[in-house]
Write a protein that holds these residues in place. Structure first.
Motif, PDB file in Angstrom:
ATOM      1  N   PRO A 152     -10.335 -28.459  -9.651  1.00 13.64           N
ATOM      2  CA  PRO A 152     -11.472 -27.948 -10.431  1.00 13.64           C
ATOM      3  C   PRO A 152     -12.092 -29.013 -11.335  1.00 13.64           C
ATOM      4  O   PRO A 152     -13.327 -29.070 -11.474  1.00 13.64           O
ATOM      5  CB  PRO A 152     -10.854 -26.818 -11.261  1.00 13.64           C
ATOM      6  N   THR A 153     -11.270 -29.860 -11.930  1.00 13.17           N
ATOM      7  CA  THR A 153     -11.786 -30.914 -12.800  1.00 13.17           C
ATOM      8  C   THR A 153     -12.595 -31.917 -11.997  1.00 13.17           C
ATOM      9  O   THR A 153     -13.673 -32.363 -12.434  1.00 13.17           O
ATOM     10  CB  THR A 153     -10.623 -31.611 -13.523  1.00 13.17           C
ATOM     11  N   LEU A 154     -12.107 -32.273 -10.819  1.00 18.90           N
ATOM     12  CA  LEU A 154     -12.842 -33.203  -9.955  1.00 18.90           C
ATOM     13  C   LEU A 154     -14.160 -32.600  -9.495  1.00 18.90           C
ATOM     14  O   LEU A 154     -15.180 -33.298  -9.389  1.00 18.90           O
ATOM     15  CB  LEU A 154     -11.969 -33.589  -8.757  1.00 18.90           C
ATOM     16  N   MET A 155     -14.169 -31.310  -9.231  1.00 15.84           N
ATOM     17  CA  MET A 155     -15.415 -30.628  -8.884  1.00 15.84           C
ATOM     18  C   MET A 155     -16.421 -30.731 -10.017  1.00 15.84           C
ATOM     19  O   MET A 155     -17.596 -31.089  -9.817  1.00 15.84           O
ATOM     20  CB  MET A 155     -15.130 -29.155  -8.565  1.00 15.84           C
ATOM     21  N   ALA A 156     -15.982 -30.440 -11.224  1.00 12.73           N
ATOM     22  CA  ALA A 156     -16.893 -30.432 -12.367  1.00 12.73           C
ATOM     23  C   ALA A 156     -17.511 -31.807 -12.590  1.00 12.73           C
ATOM     24  O   ALA A 156     -18.707 -31.925 -12.902  1.00 12.73           O
ATOM     25  CB  ALA A 156     -16.157 -29.968 -13.619  1.00 12.73           C
ATOM     26  N   MET A 157     -16.718 -32.859 -12.438  1.00 13.33           N
ATOM     27  CA  MET A 157     -17.192 -34.219 -12.684  1.00 13.33           C
ATOM     28  C   MET A 157     -18.288 -34.639 -11.707  1.00 13.33           C
ATOM     29  O   MET A 157     -19.121 -35.497 -12.033  1.00 13.33           O
ATOM     30  CB  MET A 157     -16.038 -35.207 -12.587  1.00 13.33           C
ATOM     31  N   THR A 158     -18.306 -34.076 -10.524  1.00 11.79           N
ATOM     32  CA  THR A 158     -19.193 -34.539  -9.454  1.00 11.79           C
ATOM     33  C   THR A 158     -20.230 -33.498  -9.048  1.00 11.79           C
ATOM     34  O   THR A 158     -20.939 -33.691  -8.058  1.00 11.79           O
ATOM     35  CB  THR A 158     -18.364 -34.930  -8.216  1.00 11.79           C
ATOM     36  N   ALA A 159     -20.335 -32.399  -9.802  1.00  8.79           N
ATOM     37  CA  ALA A 159     -21.303 -31.349  -9.468  1.00  8.79           C
ATOM     38  C   ALA A 159     -22.721 -31.903  -9.544  1.00  8.79           C
ATOM     39  O   ALA A 159     -23.131 -32.425 -10.580  1.00  8.79           O
ATOM     40  CB  ALA A 159     -21.125 -30.169 -10.415  1.00  8.79           C
ATOM     41  N   ASN A 160     -23.474 -31.763  -8.455  1.00 17.17           N
ATOM     42  CA  ASN A 160     -24.799 -32.403  -8.387  1.00 17.17           C
ATOM     43  C   ASN A 160     -25.741 -31.636  -7.476  1.00 17.17           C
ATOM     44  O   ASN A 160     -26.433 -32.209  -6.649  1.00 17.17           O
ATOM     45  CB  ASN A 160     -24.644 -33.860  -7.908  1.00 17.17           C
ATOM     46  N   SER A 161     -25.771 -30.315  -7.624  1.00 15.82           N
ATOM     47  CA  SER A 161     -26.695 -29.512  -6.804  1.00 15.82           C
ATOM     48  C   SER A 161     -27.081 -28.245  -7.552  1.00 15.82           C
ATOM     49  O   SER A 161     -26.724 -27.144  -7.157  1.00 15.82           O
ATOM     50  CB  SER A 161     -26.057 -29.179  -5.446  1.00 15.82           C
ATOM     51  N   ASP A 288     -19.999 -28.815 -18.728  1.00 11.99           N
ATOM     52  CA  ASP A 288     -20.647 -28.308 -19.935  1.00 11.99           C
ATOM     53  C   ASP A 288     -19.918 -27.143 -20.579  1.00 11.99           C
ATOM     54  O   ASP A 288     -20.429 -26.562 -21.549  1.00 11.99           O
ATOM     55  CB  ASP A 288     -22.078 -27.874 -19.602  1.00 11.99           C
ATOM     56  N   SER A 289     -18.760 -26.772 -20.065  1.00 18.43           N
ATOM     57  CA  SER A 289     -18.053 -25.623 -20.614  1.00 18.43           C
ATOM     58  C   SER A 289     -16.563 -25.819 -20.376  1.00 18.43           C
ATOM     59  O   SER A 289     -16.106 -26.915 -20.045  1.00 18.43           O
ATOM     60  CB  SER A 289     -18.552 -24.339 -19.946  1.00 18.43           C
ATOM     61  N   ASP A 290     -15.804 -24.760 -20.544  1.00 19.37           N
ATOM     62  CA  ASP A 290     -14.373 -24.835 -20.275  1.00 19.37           C
ATOM     63  C   ASP A 290     -14.112 -24.917 -18.776  1.00 19.37           C
ATOM     64  O   ASP A 290     -14.906 -24.443 -17.958  1.00 19.37           O
ATOM     65  CB  ASP A 290     -13.663 -23.597 -20.826  1.00 19.37           C
ATOM     66  N   LEU A 291     -12.988 -25.527 -18.439  1.00 18.52           N
ATOM     67  CA  LEU A 291     -12.459 -25.515 -17.088  1.00 18.52           C
ATOM     68  C   LEU A 291     -11.089 -24.852 -17.134  1.00 18.52           C
ATOM     69  O   LEU A 291     -10.447 -24.780 -18.185  1.00 18.52           O
ATOM     70  CB  LEU A 291     -12.328 -26.939 -16.540  1.00 18.52           C
ATOM     71  N   PRO A 301     -11.342 -27.022 -22.834  1.00 18.83           N
ATOM     72  CA  PRO A 301     -12.593 -27.790 -22.780  1.00 18.83           C
ATOM     73  C   PRO A 301     -12.554 -28.815 -21.654  1.00 18.83           C
ATOM     74  O   PRO A 301     -11.517 -29.431 -21.390  1.00 18.83           O
ATOM     75  CB  PRO A 301     -12.637 -28.466 -24.154  1.00 18.83           C
ATOM     76  N   ALA A 302     -13.680 -28.989 -20.983  1.00 18.92           N
ATOM     77  CA  ALA A 302     -13.722 -29.832 -19.785  1.00 18.92           C
ATOM     78  C   ALA A 302     -13.171 -31.224 -20.055  1.00 18.92           C
ATOM     79  O   ALA A 302     -12.348 -31.737 -19.280  1.00 18.92           O
ATOM     80  CB  ALA A 302     -15.155 -29.913 -19.261  1.00 18.92           C
ATOM     81  N   PHE A 303     -13.592 -31.841 -21.142  1.00 14.83           N
ATOM     82  CA  PHE A 303     -13.176 -33.225 -21.356  1.00 14.83           C
ATOM     83  C   PHE A 303     -11.717 -33.335 -21.794  1.00 14.83           C
ATOM     84  O   PHE A 303     -11.109 -34.387 -21.637  1.00 14.83           O
ATOM     85  CB  PHE A 303     -14.120 -33.923 -22.330  1.00 14.83           C
ATOM     86  N   GLU A 304     -11.161 -32.273 -22.296  1.00 15.96           N
ATOM     87  CA  GLU A 304      -9.715 -32.283 -22.559  1.00 15.96           C
ATOM     88  C   GLU A 304      -8.959 -32.408 -21.244  1.00 15.96           C
ATOM     89  O   GLU A 304      -7.987 -33.186 -21.145  1.00 15.96           O
ATOM     90  CB  GLU A 304      -9.303 -31.013 -23.294  1.00 15.96           C
ATOM     91  N   LEU A 305      -9.378 -31.653 -20.224  1.00 17.42           N
ATOM     92  CA  LEU A 305      -8.705 -31.743 -18.931  1.00 17.42           C
ATOM     93  C   LEU A 305      -9.015 -33.060 -18.232  1.00 17.42           C
ATOM     94  O   LEU A 305      -8.145 -33.636 -17.564  1.00 17.42           O
ATOM     95  CB  LEU A 305      -9.096 -30.563 -18.049  1.00 17.42           C
ATOM     96  N   VAL A 326     -13.037 -46.285 -14.256  1.00 19.82           N
ATOM     97  CA  VAL A 326     -12.925 -44.836 -14.441  1.00 19.82           C
ATOM     98  C   VAL A 326     -13.288 -44.458 -15.876  1.00 19.82           C
ATOM     99  O   VAL A 326     -13.944 -43.429 -16.116  1.00 19.82           O
ATOM    100  CB  VAL A 326     -11.513 -44.357 -14.064  1.00 19.82           C
ATOM    101  N   GLU A 327     -12.891 -45.272 -16.837  1.00 22.67           N
ATOM    102  CA  GLU A 327     -13.276 -44.991 -18.226  1.00 22.67           C
ATOM    103  C   GLU A 327     -14.791 -45.047 -18.400  1.00 22.67           C
ATOM    104  O   GLU A 327     -15.354 -44.238 -19.145  1.00 22.67           O
ATOM    105  CB  GLU A 327     -12.586 -45.989 -19.158  1.00 22.67           C
ATOM    106  N   ARG A 328     -15.464 -45.965 -17.707  1.00 21.14           N
ATOM    107  CA  ARG A 328     -16.929 -46.006 -17.774  1.00 21.14           C
ATOM    108  C   ARG A 328     -17.538 -44.732 -17.199  1.00 21.14           C
ATOM    109  O   ARG A 328     -18.528 -44.201 -17.725  1.00 21.14           O
ATOM    110  CB  ARG A 328     -17.462 -47.229 -17.014  1.00 21.14           C
ATOM    111  N   LEU A 329     -16.965 -44.262 -16.102  1.00 24.75           N
ATOM    112  CA  LEU A 329     -17.458 -43.027 -15.504  1.00 24.75           C
ATOM    113  C   LEU A 329     -17.314 -41.864 -16.482  1.00 24.75           C
ATOM    114  O   LEU A 329     -18.253 -41.068 -16.667  1.00 24.75           O
ATOM    115  CB  LEU A 329     -16.695 -42.735 -14.207  1.00 24.75           C
ATOM    116  N   VAL A 330     -16.165 -41.749 -17.121  1.00 29.12           N
ATOM    117  CA  VAL A 330     -15.939 -40.657 -18.072  1.00 29.12           C
ATOM    118  C   VAL A 330     -16.864 -40.796 -19.273  1.00 29.12           C
ATOM    119  O   VAL A 330     -17.440 -39.805 -19.754  1.00 29.12           O
ATOM    120  CB  VAL A 330     -14.460 -40.618 -18.506  1.00 29.12           C
TER     121      VAL A 330
END
Length: 371
Positions: A152-161, A288-291, A301-305, A326-330
């Motif tokens: 789920p975290t990987l999905m959230a990071m790359t959601a683009n549609s 933008d929300s909880d995961l 929170p998304a960035f906590e995960l 990876v840190e630049r991506l985050v």
């Protein structure tokens, strides 16, 4: 892979071809491939004639993968511009999805179209697929089970549609929702070993659910053609650098999973339906929300995960030389949001023409001047 060497990986990128004036899908894939003969062996037509695909070589370092994708994007984008087309890194087209796509005239694609019927008619879905080398199917099954926590975290990071038929969908990844209409979808159930995985796929084919192993459309699977685990959860990305940053994060997660399995650590257990439910929520919310953490069932929170996930593989990222990338991506996700948010922002500012400009910028990002 020799002991101590970086685990190999590769990236497949799919793109949409959109009319530069209207944003509608444009059936120019075959023509575009002919226009760039020097890249013909690296370009493939996809299910629809408005889709194009490429893949990196087998890579050991991020720089090699990024050079391959940036080079392909920049050359093809220039050729596309000459045809009045935009090479778009988006999980679905923002407009035109209400019209049935033109199926690429290959026997296999025609067979899929006949079998899937109306569910295939508007499958303008394009993704970023990451392959990571594994030593055996048994090891791959172990990695699949352990990677599920972070899906789920990987999905959230790359959601683009986020857009479909000219309107915001309320989802960061509408592509994921579209993909759920395939006969086999979501994250695969746990398997005891590689033989059980192979038997399950064989049964799906023998029963008539699937026509061949290539249409196993789980968001993560064992490749039938290569000794790899293939993660298919990510939407097509706006920029090649983001796709590669994501890919090396996945490589580190697979490496950690295999080390845990080798060390005898017990596989994690997840509540029934929780992994796929959490992925669905991530496709809706992006970063933008909880995961939901499928291991605990708790919403965080998304960035906590995201931070917890990155910390869990920090030794692997350091060893492969990928931690800074990876840190630049985050950091970019913190500032700009997921790519879905960037698309929505540009759409609200400038409509479809603004999106076409955003896609062009993404296709040209990272290319040296004059290339």
């Amino acid at each position: 892979m020799g002991r101590g060497e970086p685990r190999t990986f590769g990236v497949e990128e799919e793109y949409l071809l959109l009319d530069s004036a209207t944003g509608l899908p444009s059936d120019r894939a075959a023509e575009l491939i002919r226009a760039v003969p020097q890249l013909a062996d690296r370009a493939e037509r996809e299910f629809f004639s408005s889709q194009l695909e490429t893949a990196t070589p087998v890579c050991r370092d991020a720089e090699e993968a990024e050079a391959a994708l940036v080079g392909f994007r920049s050359v093809v984008s220039r050729a596309a511009s000459g045809l009045g087309v935009v090479l778009a890194g988006s999980g679905v087209p923002p407009v035109g999805g209400d019209e049935a796509g033109t199926v690429t005239p290959k026997p296999r694609y025609r067979a899929i179209d006949a079998e899937i019927r109306g569910a295939a008619a508007k499958q303008y879905v394009t993704g970023t697929h990451v392959h990571v080398g594994i030593p055996s199917p048994d090891a791959g099954v172990e990695a699949l089970a352990r990677l599920a926590r972070w899906a789920p975290t990987l999905m959230a990071m790359t959601a683009n549609s986020p857009l479909w038929c000219g309107e915001p969908t309320g989802f960061a990844s509408w592509r994921h929702i579209m993909n759920m209409s395939w006969p086999v979808a979501g994250y695969p159930a746990g398997f005891e070993d590689g033989d059980e995985y192979t038997a399950a796929v064989s049964q799906l084919i023998e029963s008539g659910v699937l026509i061949d192993p290539g249409i196993v459309t789980w968001v993560a699977r064992l490749s039938q053609n290569f000794p790899t685990l293939e993660l298919r959860i990510a939407d097509a990305q706006l920029e090649a650098a983001d796709a590669v940053g994501f890919a090396v994060l996945v490589r580190a997660l697979v490496e950690r999973a295999l080390l845990e399995a080798e060390g005898g650590e017990v596989r994690p257990r997840y509540g029934a339906g929780l992994v796929n439910g959490a992925i669905w929520m991530a496709a809706r919310n992006g970063v933008d929300s909880d995961l939901i953490d499928p291991l605990t069932g708790a919403a965080r929170p998304a960035f906590e995960l995201i931070e917890r996930m990155v910390r869990s593989v920090e030794p692997e990222l350091r060893r492969f030389g990928d931690l800074a990338r990876v840190e630049r991506l985050v950091d970019r996700l913190r500032v700009d949001g997921d790519p879905a948010r960037r698309q929505l922002g540009r759409f609200r500012e400038a409509g479809v023409p603004g999106l076409m400009a955003l896609y062009r910028e993404g296709a040209e990002a990272g290319a040296p001047a004059g290339v």
